[in-house]
Write a protein that holds these residues in place. Structure first.
Motif, PDB file in Angstrom:
ATOM      1  N   ASP A  52      39.320  72.137  45.738  1.00 39.21           N
ATOM      2  CA  ASP A  52      39.424  72.114  44.280  1.00 39.21           C
ATOM      3  C   ASP A  52      40.392  73.227  43.864  1.00 39.21           C
ATOM      4  N   GLY A  53      41.373  72.907  43.023  1.00 40.58           N
ATOM      5  CA  GLY A  53      42.323  73.939  42.647  1.00 40.58           C
ATOM      6  C   GLY A  53      43.410  73.392  41.740  1.00 40.58           C
ATOM      7  N   TYR A  54      44.652  73.829  41.993  1.00 38.20           N
ATOM      8  CA  TYR A  54      45.782  73.459  41.145  1.00 38.20           C
ATOM      9  C   TYR A  54      46.967  73.121  42.031  1.00 38.20           C
ATOM     10  N   ALA A  55      47.543  71.944  41.775  1.00 37.47           N
ATOM     11  CA  ALA A  55      48.697  71.496  42.560  1.00 37.47           C
ATOM     12  C   ALA A  55      49.963  72.024  41.909  1.00 37.47           C
ATOM     13  N   VAL A  56      50.774  72.697  42.727  1.00 38.97           N
ATOM     14  CA  VAL A  56      52.019  73.294  42.227  1.00 38.97           C
ATOM     15  C   VAL A  56      53.112  73.121  43.290  1.00 38.97           C
ATOM     16  N   LYS A  57      54.303  73.675  42.998  1.00 36.36           N
ATOM     17  CA  LYS A  57      55.374  73.688  43.997  1.00 36.36           C
ATOM     18  C   LYS A  57      55.200  74.919  44.890  1.00 36.36           C
ATOM     19  N   ALA A  58      55.231  74.707  46.188  1.00 35.10           N
ATOM     20  CA  ALA A  58      55.011  75.797  47.141  1.00 35.10           C
ATOM     21  C   ALA A  58      56.012  76.930  46.926  1.00 35.10           C
ATOM     22  N   MET A  66      52.816  82.297  36.951  1.00 32.91           N
ATOM     23  CA  MET A  66      52.103  81.569  35.898  1.00 32.91           C
ATOM     24  C   MET A  66      52.560  80.115  35.866  1.00 32.91           C
ATOM     25  N   PHE A  67      51.634  79.212  35.505  1.00 31.72           N
ATOM     26  CA  PHE A  67      51.936  77.776  35.438  1.00 31.72           C
ATOM     27  C   PHE A  67      51.268  77.188  34.204  1.00 31.72           C
ATOM     28  N   ASP A 102      53.488  70.386  46.289  1.00 30.49           N
ATOM     29  CA  ASP A 102      53.275  70.421  47.745  1.00 30.49           C
ATOM     30  C   ASP A 102      52.426  71.622  48.147  1.00 30.49           C
ATOM     31  N   PHE A 103      51.648  72.100  47.183  1.00 29.94           N
ATOM     32  CA  PHE A 103      50.756  73.235  47.476  1.00 29.94           C
ATOM     33  C   PHE A 103      49.573  73.135  46.520  1.00 29.94           C
ATOM     34  N   VAL A 104      48.365  73.398  47.029  1.00 28.54           N
ATOM     35  CA  VAL A 104      47.192  73.481  46.152  1.00 28.54           C
ATOM     36  C   VAL A 104      46.661  74.910  46.210  1.00 28.54           C
ATOM     37  N   VAL A 105      46.749  75.622  45.063  1.00 31.41           N
ATOM     38  CA  VAL A 105      46.168  76.966  44.967  1.00 31.41           C
ATOM     39  C   VAL A 105      44.686  76.776  44.669  1.00 31.41           C
ATOM     40  N   ILE A 106      43.827  77.350  45.499  1.00 33.14           N
ATOM     41  CA  ILE A 106      42.393  77.109  45.275  1.00 33.14           C
ATOM     42  C   ILE A 106      41.935  77.817  44.012  1.00 33.14           C
ATOM     43  N   GLN A 107      40.930  77.222  43.379  1.00 33.04           N
ATOM     44  CA  GLN A 107      40.551  77.703  42.042  1.00 33.04           C
ATOM     45  C   GLN A 107      40.057  79.145  42.064  1.00 33.04           C
ATOM     46  N   GLU A 108      39.545  79.601  43.224  1.00 30.94           N
ATOM     47  CA  GLU A 108      39.068  80.979  43.320  1.00 30.94           C
ATOM     48  C   GLU A 108      40.220  81.985  43.221  1.00 30.94           C
ATOM     49  N   ASP A 109      41.454  81.540  43.447  1.00 27.46           N
ATOM     50  CA  ASP A 109      42.608  82.448  43.412  1.00 27.46           C
ATOM     51  C   ASP A 109      43.362  82.391  42.084  1.00 27.46           C
ATOM     52  N   ILE A 110      42.734  81.813  41.094  1.00 34.13           N
ATOM     53  CA  ILE A 110      43.398  81.543  39.811  1.00 34.13           C
ATOM     54  C   ILE A 110      42.617  82.194  38.676  1.00 34.13           C
ATOM     55  N   SER A 111      43.336  82.683  37.647  1.00 31.87           N
ATOM     56  CA  SER A 111      42.655  82.948  36.368  1.00 31.87           C
ATOM     57  C   SER A 111      43.263  82.015  35.338  1.00 31.87           C
ATOM     58  N   GLY A 114      43.106  78.786  28.622  1.00 29.93           N
ATOM     59  CA  GLY A 114      43.522  77.538  27.979  1.00 29.93           C
ATOM     60  C   GLY A 114      44.259  76.665  28.969  1.00 29.93           C
ATOM     61  N   SER A 115      45.508  76.331  28.667  1.00 27.49           N
ATOM     62  CA  SER A 115      46.246  75.453  29.580  1.00 27.49           C
ATOM     63  C   SER A 115      47.200  76.254  30.480  1.00 27.49           C
ATOM     64  N   LEU A 116      46.980  77.538  30.543  1.00 22.32           N
ATOM     65  CA  LEU A 116      47.825  78.372  31.409  1.00 22.32           C
ATOM     66  C   LEU A 116      46.998  78.951  32.555  1.00 22.32           C
ATOM     67  N   ILE A 117      47.577  78.983  33.751  1.00 23.62           N
ATOM     68  CA  ILE A 117      46.918  79.650  34.873  1.00 23.62           C
ATOM     69  C   ILE A 117      47.842  80.704  35.459  1.00 23.62           C
ATOM     70  N   THR A 118      47.202  81.721  36.024  1.00 25.09           N
ATOM     71  CA  THR A 118      47.935  82.775  36.721  1.00 25.09           C
ATOM     72  C   THR A 118      47.314  82.920  38.121  1.00 25.09           C
ATOM     73  N   ILE A 119      48.179  83.045  39.102  1.00 27.20           N
ATOM     74  CA  ILE A 119      47.659  83.276  40.457  1.00 27.20           C
ATOM     75  C   ILE A 119      47.212  84.728  40.530  1.00 27.20           C
ATOM     76  N   SER A 120      45.903  84.932  40.678  1.00 33.25           N
ATOM     77  CA  SER A 120      45.343  86.272  40.533  1.00 33.25           C
ATOM     78  C   SER A 120      45.014  86.911  41.877  1.00 33.25           C
ATOM     79  N   ASP A 121      45.151  86.168  42.918  1.00 34.14           N
ATOM     80  CA  ASP A 121      44.854  86.723  44.246  1.00 34.14           C
ATOM     81  C   ASP A 121      45.935  86.198  45.187  1.00 34.14           C
TER      82      ASP A 121
END
Lengths: 390, 390
Positions: A52-58, A66-67, A102-111, A114-121
């Motif tokens: 479970d996470g967020y699909a982004v470009k590797a 931020m995405f 081509d990359f899924v950042v797991i939700q535990e590594d995200i803050s 709203g509709s914005l996420i930041t890779i926090s770990d």
């Protein structure tokens, strides 16, 4: 008298694999796969998220990146659009990875705000994506023959195999013979005992995937035994029990000769179970087992099960007999192969003192047959001997 | 998260042995005997000859002794008279030893002329007679619980037990959840995969003697899952597969709470299979398995089979997990119990490099789960590790 191994060779020559039938997947569990089957699907059929996470470009993945979330891909409901630079798609385990990602950042590594996420770990090196076809691809094969395990059934399901080619269950006609026999539930006469062999062999045969037909008890007359053999007509295997020595006559020998049986052999150098005959009646293989309960059951293990395995398209033996240490000393063996009833536990093989082939209660306590070749020397506690698990 | 052993304790507390039902002997094979049964017969029911020969008085047995044959005792047809001094009765294996006789001279030790026999060889010390009740007596008991083996079935037959008290087969309702699932034989959509867990678990559950009901796939809506749970009504055990994390919602959690489930626990410290929930819905035990195919099957082995064994009146474990040597090195384990897929052969346990819980094709090649406790240190080839045969 012939050796056990010659007898087994002769018996196996009497049988051949049964026909192939197609059964629904669910009914194929425990059956023998008769031909290789090939996957009708790729699995996964698309690049799938492993987390479970967020699909982004590797290329954009780094700490504090931020995405903007542009959509969601759930199992069964992929995201139809494309992931562009600075974009992310919320994704769940098993869901299709959207185009452009081509990359899924797991939700535990995200803050998320709203509709914005930041890779926090620091995301690990793994992309958390299962590649299309990484489990299996169209045309990937499940080999035959094999007894279909629960895992095999799950695999065939995933491959979208709804109907499975399996060996038809061999049919075995069981004929107990003897005026002394009554059926369970009967009121036996004073000189009678209850037929037990047919029921024990029925259970043994059914457990390996054959269909047993228990025929009426054949009485000690030519007419009665002939009628039973007629009823056994078309069985793949006809098994008679007892009747090899009735009074001064061998009724089974006489009647099977009358119906044109081609005799394969008679009598095997083994204990228990010396009187054993075999041959062919028309297309059916025929085996005549001794009437002593333990003899009949041991012959079932040593001869009938390998025959049935061949009829099921398998190799006759499941494995080389394993070894275990003796828990007691054994005297030298005589001229016949002896299958000694024993109980195997953590201390080794406890071979029973009493090897009387009429003692069924004792046999039911055994879980192993220790194999003694002809003229085997005396054996001492702790020596390792081969056995058959029963 | 709770440990595997705490989870198993909690799961076993959810179930109890099923009711007892009586089935015909033949149908009892492989079932679990629910209460001890006692023999309704002595076996043999009379002193019986162990050999073909001549029944005489033991006191008269010596080399060159002569006897007059006064009759015959065959299996099922005893000799009604009495054996007097100097008299013999022709007798066959299994036949009643006539009154007055207490020794059977085997026919190989006799020369016969008309109705006269002479003992021509030195008879051994054995009387060749099986005493009345030497196998078992009226009231001899077959203990319960036990899985009735072919030998047990033969023994029950000989005891004249026509109907056998066994545990009712536990009923298990299997509910796969997820919009991504299609059934084998279906034409799956582009984002779909074929439901495999239900079929694998069905085979696993059926093989140990339960009855599985495969319910319609529950879609990812409250209504669909509620309906499936309604259909599962009265099952001894309800198993859901997947749905523990659907989008951002745990549908199974929500719906099972709506139907009043008392939650036992959620999440177990194990790999594969972390998301696992359990509790009670009315009288039914309920287990929610993870949706990854390998996770679901491993949880089936680790949790469902022990639960079913308890429902069948057996102890939860078949045996202490056996040990086998590793065929390769293993890295240290993390904080969760890891059931590593492996292939056991003569060289030991070959633990697969790839332990991805989505790889069903690989799982189907495994025949063992190597048990790694939490924080198990690195292990080297040849070390002995415990495993579960699958």
């Amino acid at each position: 008298m012939i050796s056990v191994s010659d007898a087994l060779d002769a018996l196996l020559a009497l049988v051949s694999p049964t026909a192939v039938e197609t059964v629904p997947l669910r009914a194929a569990a425990g059956r023998v796969l008769a031909a290789p089957v090939t996957a009708r699907r790729d699995q996964p059929p698309f690049a799938a998220s492993a987390m479970d996470g967020y699909a982004v470009k590797a290329a954009e993945v780094e700490r504090d990146a931020m995405f903007k979330i542009i959509g969601e891909s759930a199992a069964g409901h992929g995201f139809a659009g494309q992931v562009g630079a600075g974009q992310a798609v919320r994704i769940f385990t098993g869901a299709p990875v959207p185009k452009g990602a081509d990359f899924v950042v797991i939700q535990e590594d995200i803050s998320r705000t709203g509709s914005l996420i930041t890779i926090s770990d620091h995301p690990g090196p793994g992309r958390n994506i299962r590649a299309l076809g990484s489990d299996f691809c169209v045309g990937s094969s499940v080999s035959a023959p094999r007894i279909l395990s629960p895992a095999d059934i799950a695999l065939l399901a995933a491959m979208n195999i709804a109907d499975v080619p399996v060996r038809t269950k061999p049919t075995v006609a069981l004929i107990s013979t003897g005026d002394e026999l009554a059926l369970p539930g009967d009121m036996p006469g004073p000189d009678q005992i209850i037929a037990s062999n047919t029921f024990g062999l029925d259970a043994m045969i059914t457990a390996v995937g054959a269909t047993a037909r228990i025929l009426p008890i054949a009485r000690d007359t030519i007419g009665s035994l002939s009628m039973a053999l007629e009823l056994a007509n078309k069985a793949d295997l006809i098994v008679t029990i007892g009747g090899a020595s009735v009074g001064d006559h061998d009724l089974v020998e006489q009647v099977t000769e009358d119906v044109g049986m081609s005799r394969s052999f008679y009598k095997v150098a083994m204990r228990p179970g010396k009187p054993l005959m075999a041959g062919k009646i028309g297309p059916s293989a025929m085996v005549g087992l001794p009437g002593n309960p333990v003899s009949a059951m041991v012959c079932g293990h040593i001869f009938l099960l390998p025959m049935l395995r061949v009829m099921l398209g398998l190799s006759p033996e499941t494995q080389t007999p394993p070894l275990a240490p003796l828990a007691n000393d054994l005297p030298p063996n005589g001229p016949r192969t002896h299958y000694m009833r024993a109980r195997l536990d953590n201390h080794g093989l406890h071979v029973f003192d009493d090897q009387d082939s009429a003692r069924l209660a004792l046999f039911a306590e055994a879980n192993a047959l220790v194999i003694r070749p002809p003229h085997d020397t005396a054996r001492q506690k702790s020596e390792h001997l081969a056995y058959i698990a029963i």
